[in-house]
Enzyme design. Structure first.
Site, PDB file in Angstrom:
ATOM      1  NE  ARG A  61      -2.029  -1.064   3.729  1.00  0.00           N
ATOM      2  CZ  ARG A  61      -1.611  -0.055   4.472  1.00  0.00           C
ATOM      3  NH1 ARG A  61      -1.925   1.195   4.156  1.00  0.00           N
ATOM      4  NH2 ARG A  61      -0.883  -0.256   5.555  1.00  0.00           N
ATOM      5  CE  LYS A 201      -5.930  -4.107   4.607  1.00  0.00           C
ATOM      6  NZ  LYS A 201      -6.539  -4.797   5.783  1.00  0.00           N
ATOM      7  CG  HIS A 220      -6.676  -4.684  10.588  1.00  0.00           C
ATOM      8  ND1 HIS A 220      -5.346  -4.420  10.781  1.00  0.00           N
ATOM      9  CD2 HIS A 220      -6.750  -5.415   9.444  1.00  0.00           C
ATOM     10  CE1 HIS A 220      -4.637  -4.959   9.814  1.00  0.00           C
ATOM     11  NE2 HIS A 220      -5.471  -5.569   8.993  1.00  0.00           N
ATOM     12  CB  SER A 238       1.462  -6.917   8.185  1.00  0.00           C
ATOM     13  OG  SER A 238       2.056  -7.772   7.249  1.00  0.00           O
ATOM     14  CE  LYS A 242      -4.574  -9.054  10.924  1.00  0.00           C
ATOM     15  NZ  LYS A 242      -5.109  -9.260   9.566  1.00  0.00           N
ATOM     16  CB  THR A 243      -3.651 -14.890   7.812  1.00  0.00           C
ATOM     17  OG1 THR A 243      -4.100 -13.593   7.442  1.00  0.00           O
ATOM     18  CG2 THR A 243      -4.183 -15.907   6.815  1.00  0.00           C
ATOM     19  CG  ASP A 257      -7.306  -8.126   6.610  1.00  0.00           C
ATOM     20  OD1 ASP A 257      -6.487  -7.974   7.540  1.00  0.00           O
ATOM     21  OD2 ASP A 257      -7.380  -7.341   5.659  1.00  0.00           O
ATOM     22  NE  ARG A 322       0.104  -9.090   1.857  1.00  0.00           N
ATOM     23  CZ  ARG A 322      -0.499  -8.829   3.002  1.00  0.00           C
ATOM     24  NH1 ARG A 322      -1.562  -9.532   3.371  1.00  0.00           N
ATOM     25  NH2 ARG A 322      -0.052  -7.880   3.810  1.00  0.00           N
TER      26      ARG A 322
END
Length: 536
Positions: A61, A201, A220, A238, A242-243, A257, A322
């Protein structure tokens, strides 16, 4: 609609301003978008069937190029200390110029939803220059039943034209790259970047602005739920897991997410997952790895060998490789994207200083303190100039996407924690036995065992000690977990070095929290960490 998916003015595209595009392809599915993206030289198919795309110079981003229109709606509601402003005239000029830029182009359109809760979902129409971007956003948002598409009416519109270059003098941007959001008209304009994550996003940012006014907490976070309806949410920046940690084969995945927490419980904003693939392996993350080996997944900036076999260990293009896939590619994913009110909240941090324990139980005040802090750490080698661990504080575990003041989200969360009697935990997936470069990464086996104990309730029955610096409760013994890692100070070769490092981290927390002190009550202020020596 003809057999090629073209639609004309009855679609509403001409009303929006697309009057002279060459072709406009509507709601194409994966196979058709594969064909177009390959014919147009955008992508290639790799071993296993995934589609490989490269995003050019933007492999992540561009937060400094994101702007919100300042108008009567946003002037007093947006947290302008954290958000770039653009005026309405600049936005209107940008919109007109992007529509003009699209003349003679082939464009792709998708009609989708942001939000699995039908009472709070956001209908989104996305126009893209690239076919693979159309597949990306189709993977990531919620796909309506095709029988309903003829009557679909968008409430939000995204225009995504990577080849368009903004003019700072004309458009009020900082560079040729621009992500401009008009919350009043619910329009987002993206130009000068091929990084597809900007689209998803932008939907998240829009929902983060809209939902708090209805008492809905946007988060988030990832989320999953057990067989007994024991939902859990996982906050984290990140690289904190989390994932990975929410993709637990023994629990149903709600999403990885972005979620909302409303009157009926937790609901996913998305219909897909956008997982980091650097160092991804079949052994460590089998569910995510399997998605990279099938048709329909998009790989971003992944290096492949001469046989087009992905090499997930190669970071020569970027650390931020990704994969984007529909959530049903995960075998245990939820069909509804919804779950009951959570019983547990997990706040993930990758502490590269080696100070924090692998798990700690938080009071509601401590939870709000750590939520507003949003701490993790960068390590040497991940960014130019980073030679030692650096603390990173991203409030609400996602400040770039939180247009309102953090105190609004913090108060919503604190009220929900109290109302639903939620257990809160801080989990360190970072370093133990020393800081980065000396110690080692927290074993994922131990992290998973601790999480299982937290989520099944057995950890509540453990004996706890009070951490002398942070004041939270740390278990002393947990079955199937190496007891030594529960006390990080004891794992350091020289405990005095640990104390020095802990003092540094406590001071970083205190320095960062100054900006929130006027917005929280005495209970939250009292949840701040205190230097052990200062308290004695």
């Amino acid at each position: 609609m003809n057999e090629f998916g073209l639609r004309n003015s009855e679609s509403g595209s001409e009303n929006f301003g697309f009057t002279q595009v060459k072709n406009l392809y509507w709601n194409l599915q994966a196979a058709e978008l594969y064909e177009y993206s390959i014919q147009r030289g955008e992508t290639q198919i790799v071993d296993g069937g995934a589609l490989l795309a490269e995003t050019g110079k933007h492999t992540g981003r561009s937060p400094n190029d994101k702007f919100i229109v300042k108008d009567s709606l946003t002037e007093d509601t947006v947290w302008w200390d954290n958000s770039g402003a653009i005026n309405k005239d600049n936005f209107d000029t940008l919109l007109a110029d992007m529509l003009d830029h699209a003349k003679g182009m082939d464009l792709f359109a998708q009609d989708l939803y942001g939000g699995a809760d039908k009472a709070h979902r956001l209908p989104v129409r996305v126009y893209t220059e690239y076919a693979w971007h159309s597949l990306f956003i189709r993977n990531l948002l919620i796909r309506p039943e095709r029988s309903t598409l003829a009557s679909f009416l968008p409430d939000m519109t995204i225009v995504d034209l990577p080849s368009f270059k903004a003019d700072p003098a004309r458009h009020g941007s900082r560079s040729e790259t621009v992500i401009a959001c008009d919350f009043t008209r619910k329009i987002v304009l993206i130009g000068g970047t091929a990084y597809a994550g900007e689209m998803k996003k932008s939907v998240f940012s829009m929902l983060n602005f809209l939902l708090p006014a209805d008492g809905i907490m946007p988060m988030h976070c990832s989320a999953n739920v057990g067989d007994e309806g024991d939902a859990a949410v996982f906050f984290g920046l990140s690289g904190t897991g989390k994932t990975t940690l929410s993709a637990d084969a023994s629990r149903t995945l709600i999403g990885d997410d972005e979620h909302g927490w409303g009157p009926q419980g937790v609901f996913n904003f998305e219909g897909g997952c956008y997982a980091k693939t650097i160092k991804l392996s079949r052994e460590s993350e089998p569910e995510i790895f399997a998605t990279t080996q099938r048709f329909g997944t998009i790989l971003e900036n992944v290096v492949v060998d001469e046989n087009r076999k992905p090499d997930f260990d190669d970071s020569s293009k970027t650390q931020n490789t990704r994969c984007a896939y529909p959530i049903h590619f995960i075998p245990n994913a939820s069909d509804s994207g919804t779950a009951p009110h959570p019983k547990n909240i997990i706040m993930l941090t990758a502490d590269a200083f080696g100070v924090l324990p692998p798990i700690a139980k938080l009071t509601s005040a401590q939870a709000m303190y750590h939520f507003l802090s949003g701490y993790t750490a960068k390590v040497a080698g991940t960014e130019r100039g980073v030679t030692e661990p650096q603390a990173t504080f991203s409030t609400c575990f996602g400040s770039p996407f939180m247009p309102r003041h953090p105190s609004e989200y913090g108060k919503l969360l604190k009220d929900l924690i109290h109302k639903h009697d939620v257990n809160c935990w801080l989990v360190n997936t970072g370093w133990t036995s020393g800081a980065y470069g000396v110690g080692h990464r927290m074993p994922i086996k131990e992290t998973r065992a601790l999480l299982r104990a937290a989520l099944d309730g057995s950890l509540n029955n453990s004996e706890f000690r009070t951490d002398s610096n942070f004041g939270f409760q740390v278990p002393i013994h947990v079955p199937n977990v190496d007891t030594s890692i529960l006390d990080p100070r004891s794992t350091w070769q020289n405990p005095d070095d640990y104390d020095i490092q802990a003092a540094k981290l406590v001071n970083m927390f205190a320095d960062n929290f100054h900006i929130f002190e006027a917005y929280v009550d005495e209970e939250v202020l009292g949840a701040a960490p205190i230097l052990k020596n200062a308290a004695e």
